[in-house]
Design an enzyme around this catalytic site. Sequence first.
Site, PDB file in Angstrom:
ATOM      1  N   TYR A   1       0.810  -1.200  -0.146  1.00 54.16           N
ATOM      2  CA  TYR A   1      -0.046  -0.202  -0.003  1.00 54.16           C
ATOM      3  C   TYR A   1       0.913   1.452  -0.173  1.00 54.16           C
ATOM      4  CZ  TYR A   1      -4.754  -1.971   0.806  1.00 54.16           C
ATOM      5  OH  TYR A   1      -5.947  -2.528   0.919  1.00 54.16           O
TER       6      TYR A   1
ATOM      7  N   LYS B   1       2.959 -15.463   2.267  1.00 53.60           N
ATOM      8  CA  LYS B   1       3.181 -16.227   0.974  1.00 53.60           C
ATOM      9  C   LYS B   1       4.579 -16.391   1.067  1.00 53.60           C
ATOM     10  CE  LYS B   1       1.892 -17.620  -2.988  1.00 53.60           C
ATOM     11  NZ  LYS B   1       0.977 -18.737  -3.141  1.00 53.60           N
TER      12      LYS B   1
ATOM     13  N   ASP C   1      -3.081 -18.125   0.072  1.00 49.35           N
ATOM     14  CA  ASP C   1      -3.886 -18.737  -0.682  1.00 49.35           C
ATOM     15  C   ASP C   1      -4.760 -19.990  -0.013  1.00 49.35           C
ATOM     16  OD1 ASP C   1      -1.461 -20.100  -0.736  1.00 49.35           O
ATOM     17  OD2 ASP C   1      -1.390 -20.551  -2.851  1.00 49.35           O
TER      18      ASP C   1
ATOM     19  N   ASP D   1      -6.312  -7.034   4.095  1.00 48.11           N
ATOM     20  CA  ASP D   1      -7.484  -6.373   3.468  1.00 48.11           C
ATOM     21  C   ASP D   1      -8.520  -7.269   2.975  1.00 48.11           C
ATOM     22  OD1 ASP D   1      -9.092  -4.163   2.378  1.00 48.11           O
ATOM     23  OD2 ASP D   1      -7.959  -4.436   0.489  1.00 48.11           O
TER      24      ASP D   1
ATOM     25  N   ASP E   1     -12.564  -9.100   4.151  1.00 45.83           N
ATOM     26  CA  ASP E   1     -13.685  -9.157   3.487  1.00 45.83           C
ATOM     27  C   ASP E   1     -14.137 -10.375   3.631  1.00 45.83           C
ATOM     28  OD1 ASP E   1     -13.516  -6.300   3.029  1.00 45.83           O
ATOM     29  OD2 ASP E   1     -13.981  -6.340   0.877  1.00 45.83           O
TER      30      ASP E   1
HETATM   31  C1  IPM Z   1     -10.402  -1.169   4.257  1.00 44.42           C
HETATM   32  C2  IPM Z   1     -10.531  -0.470   2.792  1.00 44.42           C
HETATM   33  C3  IPM Z   1      -9.550   0.470   2.420  1.00 44.42           C
HETATM   34  C4  IPM Z   1      -8.204  -0.361   2.289  1.00 44.42           C
HETATM   35  C5  IPM Z   1      -9.570   1.220   1.334  1.00 44.42           C
HETATM   36  C6  IPM Z   1     -10.946   2.030   1.157  1.00 44.42           C
HETATM   37  C7  IPM Z   1      -8.490   2.253   0.858  1.00 44.42           C
HETATM   38  O1  IPM Z   1     -10.855  -1.566   1.797  1.00 44.42           O
HETATM   39  O2  IPM Z   1     -10.130  -0.409   5.106  1.00 44.42           O
HETATM   40  O3  IPM Z   1     -10.468  -2.328   4.320  1.00 44.42           O
HETATM   41  O4  IPM Z   1      -7.948  -0.985   1.429  1.00 44.42           O
HETATM   42  O5  IPM Z   1      -7.476  -0.260   3.310  1.00 44.42           O
HETATM   43 MG    MG Z   2     -10.879  -3.639   2.702  1.00 45.32          MG
END
Ligand code: IPM
Ligand code: MG
Length: 370
Positions: A142, A189, A221, A245, A249
Site C-alpha cells: 500500500y 506467502k 491462498d 484487507d 472481506d
Molecule cells: C479497508 C478499505 C481500505 C483499504 C480502502 C478504502 C483504501 O478497503 O479499510 O479495508 O484497502 O485499506
Molecule cells: Mg478493505
Amino acid sequence: MKKNLCVIPGDGIGPEVIEQGLKVLDAVAERFNHSFDYCHADMGAVAIDKFGTPLPEATIEACIKADAIYFGAIGDPKYDNDPNAKVRPEQGLLALRKSLGLYGNIRPVTAYSSMLKHSPLREENIEGVDFVIYRELTGGIYFGEKGKSEDGLSAFDTCSYSVGEIERIAKLAFKAAQGRRKKLTLIDKANVLETSRLWRETVRRMSSDYPDVEVSFMFVDNAAMQMILYPKQFDVIVTSNMFGDIISDEASVIAGSMGLLPSASVGEKTSLFEPIHGSYPQAAGMDTANPIATILSGALLLESLGMQEEANVIRAAVAKTLDEGIGTHDLHPKIEYTCSQMGDLLASIVAEADLDVQSDKLEDSVSTII
Ligand code: IPM
Ligand code: MG
C-alpha cells in the site's frame, strides 16, 4: 467521563451510518453519565469536492487533538472509474492512517447465532466462530514506491517491510492471543515473497517471548480456502496490509454480512474506529444501509477509552435485535428496519440498558413500525 471525539462521516453511506452510531453513543452518555463532545471533520470525496484534497490539514489536526476518531466510509465511483484521476478519496484515509501512525488494524469476526442460517456457508462450520484479524496498516504494498512508465505500458507497486514494522504489529497480536485461546496464525506467502519470509523469521523469533502462545504459519491462498472450509481453527490472525484487507472481506461472509464487522485502528497517536465495509455508493442517502458495523465500532471505541461495560451494553443490544429477527435488508430479517430505525431502536435499548425490560419495549416498537 468527558471525551472529545473527532467524527468523520466520509462518503456514500458513511454519513447515515455514522448518524446512527452517534445516536447510540449519545444513549451511552445519557445512561452512564458521560459527556461526549463531537468535532466533525471532512475526508474523502466530500473533502475533494470542498477543498480539492481528500485529507485537509484541519482534519489531521482535529484527529490529533481528539481522544478517539469515529469514521464512516470512503470512496466514490466517479474516481474508481477514472484511471487517470490525480486525486482519489482513498488517499485521504491512507494518509490519515500514516500520519497518525495507525499501524495496527484489529478486525474481530464473530458468528452471531441468529445469522447462521443466512450464511452461504454451512451452519455447523461457522457456529461459534470467534477470531480476530490483526492487519498491518501502514506498510507493505500500500505504501511502497509505485509508478507508471512514461509510455503507460507498465506500472509497479513495491512491497517492503522492516523488522520493526513487523514486530510492532506482531506484538499486539501475540498479546491478544495471550488474552484469548492462545493461538496465533501468521498468514503470508513465504513460498514466494521475500517480505513474507522476513515476517516468518521475525514472528518465529518473537514466539520465544510468548511460550504460552501456539504459533502456526499459513500461506494466504490456503488461508483463503481454510477460512471458508474450517474457520473455527482460527483465534488470532496476524498478517500484512494487503492480505489483511482481502481476508477480512472474505471473513465477513462468516458473520453473515459486511454490515456487521467493526474495526479499530491503533498505533502511535489517536485511535480510529470504522466499519470494515466501504461507502456502498449505490445505497447512499436511501436509508437502507446496515449501521451495525459502525455501531459496533463505537463499542470498540468506548472499550479503548476504558468503558468496558458501556461497550458490552451496545454488543448485547445488537445481539438482542438480531435474535429478534430485526435488521436491515442485507440480514434477511423477519422484520425489516431502515438504517435510521435501527439506530433509533439500538439507541433506545442502550439508553435503558436493561435488556430484559427492553424485550417488551422491543416488541412495542416493532409493532408500531410494521
Ligand atoms: C479497508 C478499505 C481500505 C483499504 C480502502 C478504502 C483504501 O478497503 O479499510 O479495508 O484497502 O485499506
Ligand atoms: Mg478493505
